[in-house]
Design a protein around this motif. Structure first.
Motif, PDB file in Angstrom:
ATOM      1  N   ALA A 282      -2.518   0.734  -4.613  1.00 40.06           N
ATOM      2  CA  ALA A 282      -2.480   0.842  -3.426  1.00 40.06           C
ATOM      3  C   ALA A 282      -4.137   0.602  -2.946  1.00 40.06           C
ATOM      4  O   ALA A 282      -4.392   0.286  -1.752  1.00 40.06           O
ATOM      5  N   THR A 283      -4.796   0.483  -3.815  1.00 43.46           N
ATOM      6  CA  THR A 283      -6.460  -0.185  -3.409  1.00 43.46           C
ATOM      7  C   THR A 283      -6.362  -1.423  -3.202  1.00 43.46           C
ATOM      8  O   THR A 283      -6.925  -1.805  -2.066  1.00 43.46           O
TER       9      THR A 283
ATOM     10  N   ARG B 223       1.582   4.440  -2.817  1.00 43.85           N
ATOM     11  CA  ARG B 223       1.175   5.704  -2.705  1.00 43.85           C
ATOM     12  C   ARG B 223       1.413   6.704  -3.807  1.00 43.85           C
ATOM     13  O   ARG B 223       0.923   7.713  -4.264  1.00 43.85           O
TER      14      ARG B 223
ATOM     15  N   LEU C 219      -0.767   6.978  -7.219  1.00 50.65           N
ATOM     16  CA  LEU C 219      -2.280   7.213  -7.140  1.00 50.65           C
ATOM     17  C   LEU C 219      -2.717   7.628  -8.259  1.00 50.65           C
ATOM     18  O   LEU C 219      -4.052   7.306  -8.570  1.00 50.65           O
ATOM     19  N   TYR C 220      -2.147   8.553  -9.014  1.00 50.22           N
ATOM     20  CA  TYR C 220      -2.700   9.274 -10.139  1.00 50.22           C
ATOM     21  C   TYR C 220      -2.684   8.301 -11.375  1.00 50.22           C
ATOM     22  O   TYR C 220      -3.649   8.094 -11.944  1.00 50.22           O
ATOM     23  N   ASN C 221      -1.550   7.650 -11.552  1.00 52.06           N
ATOM     24  CA  ASN C 221      -1.570   6.594 -12.828  1.00 52.06           C
ATOM     25  C   ASN C 221      -2.265   5.391 -12.517  1.00 52.06           C
ATOM     26  O   ASN C 221      -2.676   4.577 -13.488  1.00 52.06           O
TER      27      ASN C 221
ATOM     28  N   GLY D  84      -5.333  -2.950   0.295  1.00 51.61           N
ATOM     29  CA  GLY D  84      -6.375  -2.285   1.217  1.00 51.61           C
ATOM     30  C   GLY D  84      -7.545  -3.150   1.345  1.00 51.61           C
ATOM     31  O   GLY D  84      -8.144  -3.442   2.705  1.00 51.61           O
TER      32      GLY D  84
ATOM     33  N   PRO E 133      -3.852   3.743  -9.448  1.00 51.65           N
ATOM     34  CA  PRO E 133      -4.502   3.646  -8.199  1.00 51.65           C
ATOM     35  C   PRO E 133      -4.722   2.259  -7.799  1.00 51.65           C
ATOM     36  O   PRO E 133      -4.898   1.986  -6.658  1.00 51.65           O
TER      37      PRO E 133
ATOM     38  N   LEU F 155       0.777  -1.138  -0.200  1.00 53.98           N
ATOM     39  CA  LEU F 155      -0.122   0.008  -0.079  1.00 53.98           C
ATOM     40  C   LEU F 155       1.035   1.223   0.136  1.00 53.98           C
ATOM     41  O   LEU F 155       0.667   2.302  -0.775  1.00 53.98           O
TER      42      LEU F 155
END
Lengths: 300, 333
Positions: free
Chosen positions: A269-270, A259, A262-264, A273, A266, A255
């Motif tokens: 990180a998703t 971080r 996140l933009y390219n 979680g 996501p 995760l």
């Protein structure tokens, strides 16, 4: 009359205890079976456990092998949950990550349970100064917010999976010690305990055979819910870079690695979680159901 | 009551002393200060001189005694890295954490109690089922993941909120204190206040999630227990409006155990702040502690951990006293 023979009253007491225990287990199991969310939670947990055990056979790719051509790829038929910044398959890493999370969760609770049981039983059984000393130390441990104390302990021990287990284990000792002490204190006054003591039963046997079976219910519930807390704490340590070290796949660390993307991408990180949430949710559902089945009046 | 308060406060002294001992021992075992301060290439002579200067050549019990004496004077030592006084660093950073924690607790109490009461009054309704499912999710989600997901959705995709930080750096405002939100509110500077609110929104929601969930669950079960009591039946029987029964009679008693949960949540919020602040680059004490640990800056680690533990213990004391005060059935002997 010696206590060790089968004819002594002590032996009868034990047999009775054994019978009521298995009866009780049966009732508990029947109540648990009717608790649908708990069954769901338990089933999900078993599946996760299986996935962790079978990781080398079921994960589609090796977890640590970079494949730069696939770097940051979104979920697709080749990579069901996408690929990370080094092109490693996210699904495979999540499956391998389950090994770490479940290990840390279960072993750290084992550490806390064992030490909490020893300390709590000693404090409750002997009372007096020893009780004061042990419980004040527990108070001091409780004075620190959990994650922060775990982080501080990790700072001493250094990063790594074994140290994460120890740190999380130490932080959770007081919860178990308190439950055990309280139960031992109230049980100690019962007549059957006094009778067993009068017959000369050794202290270890008294605690092991007469007291322990009676405090199992709250302990098991606490341990189930404690496992989910431990998994969350382990993920937090991993997220802060204090847990398992790279390249080993660990949910919190994955995760944290995602971080920056996140933009390219996501998805990096998703999904870890989501894995953490599902695991913890399953344990919580199971723990809640177990609590209701064991003793509806229990409030933990 | 006063006697109880004094006795409880006195009991804090050994606990706080124990906390200082733990913090002291933990930091004794961490990195060698001479290496952190002087770097890898220091000569043995330089290291010896520094050890003497820091008092590290004294026996350990003397070091601890001196440490406690310094603490009593409010001296938390100096950062090994920047040489700045630790107390000063904490003074600058702590208000940011206080504001974040307070906004979170306000959110958690408001929504937690609201959802809990509605769920209990409309037990087994769709609202009840959905909100309890949500509450279960709330306690199962890692806080740093929730933070990242909120950031991804509301900042990166929708652009409604700033990605991280405390305030829009283009705005000029001469803050007299570190309590930015409170100060801009009191001085009536609305554009600054708005920017601050936009920055605090996502971290506060992320931080509040699990506490909201716990408070909602606790409120629900507590209200359910109370509305089955005889005096509630009496209130209904004498023809009181349902609303009056719930708000005047039930809630008052149902909220007593909730107070304890709220107090206990302070601890988890402070823990959570460590993670939330790291995710959102919030300039509070949590991110300071994490950075200090990563840099092996022992005095700063000691100071931050000590402060958080002390605040936690004090809040617990206040909650205990408040609880005894609210519930007349508790005998404070």
């Amino acid at each position: 009359m010696s206590i060790g023979t089968k004819t002594g009253p002590g032996a009868n007491q034990l047999r009775d205890n054994g019978q009521t225990l298995s009866n009780e287990l049966y009732t508990i199991f029947r109540r648990l079976r009717r608790h649908r969310p708990a069954i769901l939670g338990g089933a999900v947990f078993v599946l996760l456990l299986l996935a962790a055990l079978l990781a080398p056979w079921i994960s589609p790719y090796p977890p640590n092998e970079p494949n730069y051509a696939a770097a940051l790829k979104a979920p697709s038929p080749e990579h069901l949950l996408g690929a990370d910044e080094l092109g490693r398959d996210v699904l495979s890493r999540i499956i391998y990550g389950a090994r770490v999370s479940l290990q840390v969760g279960l072993i750290s609770v084992g550490i806390a349970l064992t030490l909490g049981l020893l300390l709590g039983a000693t404090a409750g059984y002997y009372g007096g100064r020893l009780d004061d000393l042990i419980m004040r130390i527990m108070d001091i441990l409780l004075a620190f917010p959990g994650v922060l104390l775990a982080i501080a302990i990790m700072a001493v021990l250094g990063p790594g999976i074994r140290n994460a287990m120890i740190a999380i284990g130490i932080v959770s000792i007081p919860q178990y010690a308190r439950i055990v002490r309280g139960s031992v204190l109230s049980l100690k006054e019962n007549e059957y305990i006094e009778a067993a003591r009068a017959l000369g039963t050794s202290t270890g046997r008294l605690v092991g055979r007469h007291i322990l079976p009676n405090i199992l219910a709250p302990l098991i519930v606490r341990a189930t819910l404690g496992t989910s807390e431990a998994i969350l704490e382990a993920a937090a340590l991993g997220f802060l870079g204090l847990g398992v070290q790279p390249p080993t796949a660990e949910w919190g660390a994955m995760l944290s690695g995602g971080r920056n993307y996140l933009y390219n991408a996501p998805h990096i990180a998703t999904f870890p979680g989501v894995a953490i949430t599902i695991t913890v949710l399953a344990m919580n559902l199971f723990g809640d159901g177990l609590r209701d089945a064991l003793d509806p009046r229990l409030k933990l | 009551m006063l006697q109880y308060t004094i006795r409880r406060a006195l009991l804090l002294v050994p606990v706080l002393l124990g906390v200082t001992l733990v913090v002291f021992l933990v930091s004794q075992l961490t990195a060698d200060p001479t290496k952190v301060i002087l770097g890898q290439h220091a000569t043995a002579q330089q290291m010896e001189a520094l050890r003497h200067e820091l008092g590290l050549d004294k026996p350990i019990y003397q070091q601890y005694g001196l440490y406690v004496l310094r603490l009593l004077r409010g001296d938390l030592g100096r950062s090994w890295l920047t040489d700045a006084p630790v107390a000063e660093e904490i003074r600058v950073r702590f208000p940011h954490t206080i504001e974040l924690t307070l906004v979170s607790i306000i959110l958690a109490v408001f929504f937690g109690v609201l959802v809990g009461v509605i769920s209990a009054v409309k037990q087994y309704s769709l609202f009840d089922h959905l909100s309890m499912l949500g509450a279960l999710l709330g306690v199962s989600m890692p806080i740093f993941w929730l933070g990242l997901m909120l950031m991804n959705l509301f900042s990166v995709r929708l652009g409604w909120f700033p990605i991280s930080g405390r305030i829009d750096l283009q705005l000029e405002f001469d803050f007299k204190t570190q309590f930015y939100l409170l100060e801009s509110l009191l001085r009536g500077n609305w554009s600054i206040f708005k920017s601050l609110l936009e920055h605090i929104a996502l971290p506060a929601v992320a931080l509040a999630a699990s506490s909201t969930a716990l408070i909602a669950r606790m409120t629900r079960s507590s209200v359910l227990e109370v509305i089955r009591q005889d005096y509630i039946r009496t209130a209904r029987a004498k023809g009181l409006a349902e609303r009056m029964v719930i708000y005047k009679h039930a809630l008052k008693n149902a909220l007593i155990p909730v107070v304890t949960v709220i107090g206990l949540q302070f601890g988890s919020l402070l823990s959570g702040a460590v993670l939330t602040e790291t995710v959102f680059s919030w300039p509070g004490i949590g991110s300071l502690a994490v950075a200090a640990i990563q840099n092996a800056d022992t005095p700063l680690v000691q100071g931050t951990v000590l402060l958080v533990a002390a605040v936690f213990v004090l809040v617990n004391l206040v909650v205990d006293i408040l609880y005894a005060y609210l519930d007349p059935r508790i005998h404070y002997t």
